[in-house]
Design a protein around this motif. Structure first.
Motif, mmCIF file in Angstrom:
data_model
loop_
_atom_site.group_PDB
_atom_site.id
_atom_site.type_symbol
_atom_site.label_atom_id
_atom_site.label_comp_id
_atom_site.label_asym_id
_atom_site.label_seq_id
_atom_site.Cartn_x
_atom_site.Cartn_y
_atom_site.Cartn_z
ATOM 1 N N ALA A 1 8.204 19.798 0.045
ATOM 2 C CA ALA A 1 8.415 18.390 -0.304
ATOM 3 C C ALA A 1 8.332 17.591 0.993
ATOM 4 N N HIS A 2 7.696 16.414 0.939
ATOM 5 C CA HIS A 2 7.506 15.629 2.159
ATOM 6 C C HIS A 2 8.819 15.042 2.657
ATOM 7 N N VAL A 3 9.071 15.259 3.930
ATOM 8 C CA VAL A 3 10.333 14.837 4.551
ATOM 9 C C VAL A 3 10.090 13.708 5.540
ATOM 10 N N LYS B 1 17.140 14.516 0.188
ATOM 11 C CA LYS B 1 16.826 15.202 -1.075
ATOM 12 C C LYS B 1 15.704 16.214 -0.873
ATOM 13 N N SER B 2 14.613 15.747 -0.245
ATOM 14 C CA SER B 2 13.456 16.628 -0.040
ATOM 15 C C SER B 2 13.818 17.766 0.909
ATOM 16 N N SER B 3 14.611 17.468 1.944
ATOM 17 C CA SER B 3 15.039 18.503 2.893
ATOM 18 C C SER B 3 15.896 19.552 2.197
ATOM 19 N N VAL C 1 12.732 19.052 -9.314
ATOM 20 C CA VAL C 1 12.184 17.704 -9.478
ATOM 21 C C VAL C 1 12.787 16.806 -8.401
ATOM 22 N N ASP C 2 11.932 16.341 -7.486
ATOM 23 C CA ASP C 2 12.363 15.510 -6.362
ATOM 24 C C ASP C 2 12.204 14.042 -6.776
ATOM 25 N N LEU C 3 13.335 13.384 -6.986
ATOM 26 C CA LEU C 3 13.293 12.001 -7.480
ATOM 27 C C LEU C 3 13.159 11.019 -6.314
HETATM 28 MG MG LIG Z 1 12.187 12.588 -0.315
#
Ligand SMILES: [Mg+2]
Ligand SMILES: Nc1nc2c(ncn2[C@@H]2O[C@H](COP(=O)(O)OP(=O)(O)OP(=O)(O)O)[C@@H](O)[C@H]2O)c(=O)[nH]1
Length: 193
Positions: free
Chosen positions: A51-53, A37-39, A75-77
């Motif tokens: 976003a932290h991966v 998701k973050s990637s 929005v990164d859930l």
């Molecule tokens: Mg993530």
């Protein structure tokens, strides 16, 4: 296609009280833990680590809000379904994710459901898809990590996915940037709806 002029981290909310209150359209990224998701979010905004991966799966409890082009939010859930957390924790996170997805007074334009292309139709993914359908939020499946599939398997896996989810599926690789224009096109449509 959209030009990314700015992208910045706003807040990692551990509680719905901390959700940003200024009304802005939002696009959320949901999916099992570790699916990328973050990637995917980073790929879309051309940033390596906004976003932290790759943090230990199951550790991210925050809902992370990012301001894009000073016009809308990503929005990164937190990831769901991580096997090594207790049932109580799983339920608590699930409730928190659902709190966001059903929060009143938010301008949630759509959800990008990130799924691992190698594992179509896992039970918790199907439950998420069902939940999203019930809420009526528009959503799309990004079949991520497509780079990890053998060329010959891609078409078959995508067909399996189409049967499992009644949603549009975008073949994607955050690592290779495959499907980036297509995903942006969908997001722009969501933002303009
Ligand atoms: Mg993530
Ligand atoms: N090969 C490949 N690896 C990927 C891709 N996308 C993400 N990864 C890797 O998958 C791992 C997890 O990526 P994240 O972006 O942190 O996944 P996440 O869904 O945000 O994970 P949580 O926040 O823990 O739920 C990292 O090691 C990434 O480098 C992809 O398209 N291809």
């Amino acid at each position: 296609m959209i030009t990314i002029k700015s992208s910045e981290f706003i807040v990692g909310a551990v509680d719905k009280q901390q959700f940003p209150t200024t009304p802005l359209p939002e696009i959320a990224f949901a999916g099992r833990s570790n699916v990328g998701k973050s990637s995917t979010l980073n790929c879309l905004v051309n940033r390596k680590s906004l976003a932290h991966v790759g943090a230990t799966p199951g550790k991210t409890r925050e809902i992370n809000f990012f301001l894009i082009n000073e016009a809308f939010r990503f929005v990164d859930l937190p990831g769901f379904g991580y096997a090594k957390v207790s049932k109580t924790d799983k339920e608590r996170w699930q409730r928190y994710i659902e709190d966001y997805l059903t929060a009143p007074n938010r301008d949630l334009k759509g959800v990008i459901h990130v799924v691992d292309a190698r594992h179509p139709g896992l039970e918790n993914d199907l439950l998420m898809a069902e939940f999203l359908k019930k809420t009526g939020i528009s959503y799309i499946v990004a079949a991520n990590k497509i780079d990890k599939l053998k060329k010959n398997d891609v078409a078959r896996q995508l067909r399996t996915m189409e049967q499992a989810f009644s949603a549009d599926i975008i073949p994607f690789s955050a690592e290779k940037k495959t499907g980036r224009p297509e995903l942006w096109q969908t997001i722009e449509k969501m933002l303009n709806s």
